[in-house]
Design an enzyme around this catalytic site. Structure first.
Site, short mmCIF file in Angstrom:
data_model
loop_
_atom_site.label_atom_id
_atom_site.label_comp_id
_atom_site.label_asym_id
_atom_site.label_seq_id
_atom_site.Cartn_x
_atom_site.Cartn_y
_atom_site.Cartn_z
N HIS A 170 -27.09 -43.91 18.70
CA HIS A 170 -25.73 -43.40 18.96
C HIS A 170 -25.51 -42.09 18.21
O HIS A 170 -24.99 -41.11 18.76
CB HIS A 170 -24.67 -44.41 18.50
CG HIS A 170 -24.69 -45.71 19.25
ND1 HIS A 170 -24.70 -46.92 18.60
CD2 HIS A 170 -24.70 -45.98 20.57
CE1 HIS A 170 -24.70 -47.88 19.50
NE2 HIS A 170 -24.71 -47.34 20.71
N LYS A 191 -15.53 -59.99 23.98
CA LYS A 191 -16.70 -60.21 23.13
C LYS A 191 -16.25 -60.61 21.74
O LYS A 191 -15.22 -60.16 21.25
CB LYS A 191 -17.53 -58.93 23.00
CG LYS A 191 -18.20 -58.47 24.26
CD LYS A 191 -19.01 -57.22 23.95
CE LYS A 191 -19.74 -56.70 25.15
NZ LYS A 191 -20.51 -55.49 24.82
N ARG A 236 -30.93 -45.10 27.57
CA ARG A 236 -32.17 -45.51 26.92
C ARG A 236 -33.27 -45.84 27.93
O ARG A 236 -34.43 -45.62 27.67
CB ARG A 236 -31.96 -46.75 26.04
CG ARG A 236 -31.24 -46.47 24.76
CD ARG A 236 -31.15 -47.70 23.88
NE ARG A 236 -30.55 -48.80 24.61
CZ ARG A 236 -30.93 -50.08 24.52
NH1 ARG A 236 -31.90 -50.41 23.73
NH2 ARG A 236 -30.33 -51.00 25.21
N SER A 270 -27.71 -52.11 19.55
CA SER A 270 -26.79 -52.83 18.66
C SER A 270 -27.10 -54.32 18.67
O SER A 270 -27.01 -54.99 17.64
CB SER A 270 -25.34 -52.58 19.10
OG SER A 270 -25.00 -51.23 18.91
#
Length: 164
Positions: free
Chosen positions: A26, A50, A99, A136
């Site tokens: 990030h 979440k 990514r 993450s």
């Protein structure tokens, strides 16, 4: 359809995500995008769907610490539709990192929706190869098993803010 404002006088990009936690990947996206924009707003999403690893307050403080020496990076809490938040913070472009190919496909669809809704363009930066394995999710899992995750986090990041 509205027209893009990505070429206005002040170029403000918004980089939005849960950043739970904010990784070296990030950080790399933000730092590499700085030459392209006058300001980058890191918008930290508080996703109630979440169960967060880090509290919203800790995520904000964590990212602010990472960019404490960079006045062109602003860190804000984000709650709402991406294009609405972008409008609120004055962003003229969205910044996203990619990514892998699955990320590209998802980002391409979201970029088209956001452009149709508001005219705002999305700029994609590919993750540097040395960071492409970092997510993450992996950091959270390793941390939950008491593993050292410092190599996956920005240098000098306040590790004391990890977890709740």
């Amino acid at each position: 359809m509205k027209t893009s404002q990505c070429i206005d006088e002040k170029r403000i990009a918004m980089f939005q995500g849960s950043f739970d936690p904010f990784t070296r990947g990030h950080e790399s996206i933000v730092r590499r995008a700085l030459p392209l924009f006058d300001e980058i707003v890191v918008a930290v999403v508080s996703n109630i769907a979440k169960k967060p690893f880090m509290s919203l307050e800790n995520r904000l403080a964590f990212i602010k610490q990472v960019f404490q020496d960079e006045p062109r990076v602003r860190v804000v809490a984000s709650d709402g539709l991406t294009v609405d938040v972008a409008h609120e913070v004055g962003a003229t472009c969205l910044l996203r990192g990619v990514r892998m190919i699955q990320d590209f496909e998802n980002e391409m669809h979201m970029a088209e929706i956001n452009r149709r809704l508001s005219g705002i363009e999305t700029v994609l930066l590919y993750t540097l190869p040395e960071f492409s394995h970092i997510s993450s999710t992996i950091v959270r899992e390793l941390y939950s098993y008491n593993q050292d995750v410092s190599e996956y986090l920005p240098e000098g990041a306040p590790l004391s803010l990890l977890g709740k």
